[in-house]
Design a protein around this motif. Sequence first.
Motif, PDB file in Angstrom:
ATOM      1  N   ASN A  38       0.835  -1.129  -0.032  1.00 15.39           N
ATOM      2  CA  ASN A  38       0.030   0.108  -0.225  1.00 15.39           C
ATOM      3  C   ASN A  38       0.925   1.019  -0.018  1.00 15.39           C
ATOM      4  OD1 ASN A  38      -1.064   2.210   2.025  1.00 15.39           O
ATOM      5  ND2 ASN A  38      -2.759   1.104   0.910  1.00 15.39           N
ATOM      6  N   VAL A  39       0.567   2.310  -0.701  1.00 19.08           N
ATOM      7  CA  VAL A  39       1.493   3.430  -0.851  1.00 19.08           C
ATOM      8  C   VAL A  39       1.682   4.172   0.388  1.00 19.08           C
ATOM      9  CG1 VAL A  39      -0.369   5.315  -1.572  1.00 19.08           C
ATOM     10  CG2 VAL A  39       2.098   5.116  -2.475  1.00 19.08           C
ATOM     11  N   SER A  40       0.658   4.409   1.296  1.00 23.36           N
ATOM     12  CA  SER A  40       0.879   4.910   2.438  1.00 23.36           C
ATOM     13  C   SER A  40       1.595   4.084   3.573  1.00 23.36           C
ATOM     14  CB  SER A  40      -0.381   5.283   3.293  1.00 23.36           C
ATOM     15  OG  SER A  40      -1.025   4.221   3.220  1.00 23.36           O
ATOM     16  N   VAL A  41       1.747   2.922   3.497  1.00 18.79           N
ATOM     17  CA  VAL A  41       2.590   1.894   4.200  1.00 18.79           C
ATOM     18  C   VAL A  41       3.975   2.048   3.582  1.00 18.79           C
ATOM     19  CG1 VAL A  41       2.997  -0.412   4.616  1.00 18.79           C
ATOM     20  CG2 VAL A  41       0.492   0.430   4.797  1.00 18.79           C
ATOM     21  N   ALA A  42       4.232   1.965   2.189  1.00 15.29           N
ATOM     22  CA  ALA A  42       5.452   2.183   1.708  1.00 15.29           C
ATOM     23  C   ALA A  42       6.189   3.414   2.301  1.00 15.29           C
ATOM     24  CB  ALA A  42       5.366   2.035   0.202  1.00 15.29           C
ATOM     25  N   GLY A  43       5.368   4.474   1.963  1.00 16.05           N
ATOM     26  CA  GLY A  43       5.949   5.729   2.348  1.00 16.05           C
ATOM     27  C   GLY A  43       6.326   5.932   3.809  1.00 16.05           C
ATOM     28  N   SER A  44       5.591   5.427   4.827  1.00 16.14           N
ATOM     29  CA  SER A  44       5.884   5.275   6.010  1.00 16.14           C
ATOM     30  C   SER A  44       6.997   4.328   6.403  1.00 16.14           C
ATOM     31  CB  SER A  44       4.657   4.816   6.795  1.00 16.14           C
ATOM     32  OG  SER A  44       3.432   5.603   6.841  1.00 16.14           O
ATOM     33  N   ILE A  45       7.052   3.471   5.688  1.00 13.73           N
ATOM     34  CA  ILE A  45       8.521   2.655   5.966  1.00 13.73           C
ATOM     35  C   ILE A  45       9.768   3.437   5.734  1.00 13.73           C
ATOM     36  CG2 ILE A  45       9.700   0.516   5.204  1.00 13.73           C
ATOM     37  CD1 ILE A  45       7.126  -0.793   5.025  1.00 13.73           C
ATOM     38  N   ILE A  46       9.656   4.055   4.363  1.00 13.83           N
ATOM     39  CA  ILE A  46      10.823   4.981   3.855  1.00 13.83           C
ATOM     40  C   ILE A  46      11.251   6.108   4.797  1.00 13.83           C
ATOM     41  CG2 ILE A  46      11.310   6.947   2.300  1.00 13.83           C
ATOM     42  CD1 ILE A  46      11.497   4.053   0.939  1.00 13.83           C
ATOM     43  N   MET A  47      10.105   6.614   5.468  1.00 15.60           N
ATOM     44  CA  MET A  47      10.487   7.969   6.452  1.00 15.60           C
ATOM     45  C   MET A  47      10.926   7.124   7.797  1.00 15.60           C
ATOM     46  SD  MET A  47       7.200  10.240   5.794  1.00 15.60           S
ATOM     47  CE  MET A  47       5.913   9.238   5.602  1.00 15.60           C
ATOM     48  N   TYR A  48      10.364   6.035   8.033  1.00 16.62           N
ATOM     49  CA  TYR A  48      10.816   5.485   9.306  1.00 16.62           C
ATOM     50  C   TYR A  48      12.398   5.012   9.203  1.00 16.62           C
ATOM     51  CZ  TYR A  48      11.600   2.672  13.535  1.00 16.62           C
ATOM     52  OH  TYR A  48      12.163   2.290  14.503  1.00 16.62           O
ATOM     53  N   ASP A  49      12.648   4.464   7.890  1.00 19.86           N
ATOM     54  CA  ASP A  49      14.074   4.145   8.036  1.00 19.86           C
ATOM     55  C   ASP A  49      14.943   5.427   7.836  1.00 19.86           C
ATOM     56  OD1 ASP A  49      15.787   1.768   6.944  1.00 19.86           O
ATOM     57  OD2 ASP A  49      16.237   3.315   5.209  1.00 19.86           O
ATOM     58  N   ARG A  50      14.589   6.222   7.259  1.00 21.52           N
ATOM     59  CA  ARG A  50      15.266   7.811   7.122  1.00 21.52           C
ATOM     60  C   ARG A  50      15.510   8.104   8.533  1.00 21.52           C
ATOM     61  NH1 ARG A  50      16.327  12.223   3.988  1.00 21.52           N
ATOM     62  NH2 ARG A  50      16.647  13.953   5.080  1.00 21.52           N
ATOM     63  N   GLN A  51      14.437   8.228   9.338  1.00 22.75           N
ATOM     64  CA  GLN A  51      14.419   8.735  10.752  1.00 22.75           C
ATOM     65  C   GLN A  51      15.483   7.534  11.577  1.00 22.75           C
ATOM     66  OE1 GLN A  51      11.297   8.134  13.516  1.00 22.75           O
ATOM     67  NE2 GLN A  51      11.461  10.318  13.477  1.00 22.75           N
ATOM     68  N   ALA A  52      15.613   6.457  11.363  1.00 23.69           N
ATOM     69  CA  ALA A  52      16.380   5.397  11.963  1.00 23.69           C
ATOM     70  C   ALA A  52      17.778   5.737  11.647  1.00 23.69           C
ATOM     71  CB  ALA A  52      15.990   4.238  11.813  1.00 23.69           C
ATOM     72  N   LYS A  53      18.133   6.014  10.406  1.00 22.13           N
ATOM     73  CA  LYS A  53      19.685   5.925   9.756  1.00 22.13           C
ATOM     74  C   LYS A  53      20.216   7.337  10.206  1.00 22.13           C
ATOM     75  CE  LYS A  53      19.088   2.200   6.568  1.00 22.13           C
ATOM     76  NZ  LYS A  53      18.798   2.012   4.722  1.00 22.13           N
ATOM     77  N   LEU A  54      19.414   8.540   9.966  1.00 25.63           N
ATOM     78  CA  LEU A  54      19.856   9.673   9.972  1.00 25.63           C
ATOM     79  C   LEU A  54      19.912  10.456  11.384  1.00 25.63           C
ATOM     80  CD1 LEU A  54      18.665  11.278   6.809  1.00 25.63           C
ATOM     81  CD2 LEU A  54      20.986  10.204   7.055  1.00 25.63           C
ATOM     82  N   ASN A  55      20.838  10.919  11.765  1.00 30.66           N
ATOM     83  CA  ASN A  55      20.865  11.692  13.083  1.00 30.66           C
ATOM     84  C   ASN A  55      21.019  13.120  12.977  1.00 30.66           C
ATOM     85  OD1 ASN A  55      21.108   9.169  14.518  1.00 30.66           O
ATOM     86  ND2 ASN A  55      23.284   8.982  14.143  1.00 30.66           N
ATOM     87  N   PHE A  56      19.837  13.681  12.811  1.00 29.01           N
ATOM     88  CA  PHE A  56      19.837  15.297  12.680  1.00 29.01           C
ATOM     89  C   PHE A  56      19.564  15.875  13.911  1.00 29.01           C
ATOM     90  CE2 PHE A  56      18.248  14.017   8.276  1.00 29.01           C
ATOM     91  CZ  PHE A  56      19.248  14.603   7.554  1.00 29.01           C
TER      92      PHE A  56
END
Length: 151
Positions: free
Chosen positions: A133-151
């Motif tokens: 589902n597109v909203s699920v895919a987008g949520s996974i992408i954003m979570y992965d970004r948040q987990a990998k980047l330390n802003f």
Amino acid sequence: MVNNLEQGFFGIGIQNGKTPENLGVLWRSAQNLGASFIFTIGNRYAKQACDTHKAFGAMPYFHYETFEDFFNNLPKGAMLVGVELDEKAVQLETFKHPKRCVYLLGAEDHGMSKLAIEKSHHLVKFKSELSLNVSVAGSIIMYDRQAKLNF
């Protein structure tokens, strides 16, 4: 002093979304996971009951009639990251997210347009045989970004 070149931001959106409910759910996730803005290409957003956090009032929304219009208005210095089941796409698990980028998701039934795939600076995919589902895919992408980047 803040070094603007070291700061990051991201936006996320859907090209020719199939249902408006998907954008409402994606918008809510985007607000919770740190997106700077959200957008649509082709189909427009209509306020959804699933947006219980009223993200539409807290985050900029942009609409583009065509991919060309969207691409010509990418924020300066931002990389376009397409999320697509494509042979050229890298696995999300090994992907290094750009600090300044825009994530583009395609509709569940047709995916991203050929032009969008060609113009993407990066393509990522999940370890999955079928599309999500597109909203699920987008949520996974954003979570992965948040987990990998330390802003």
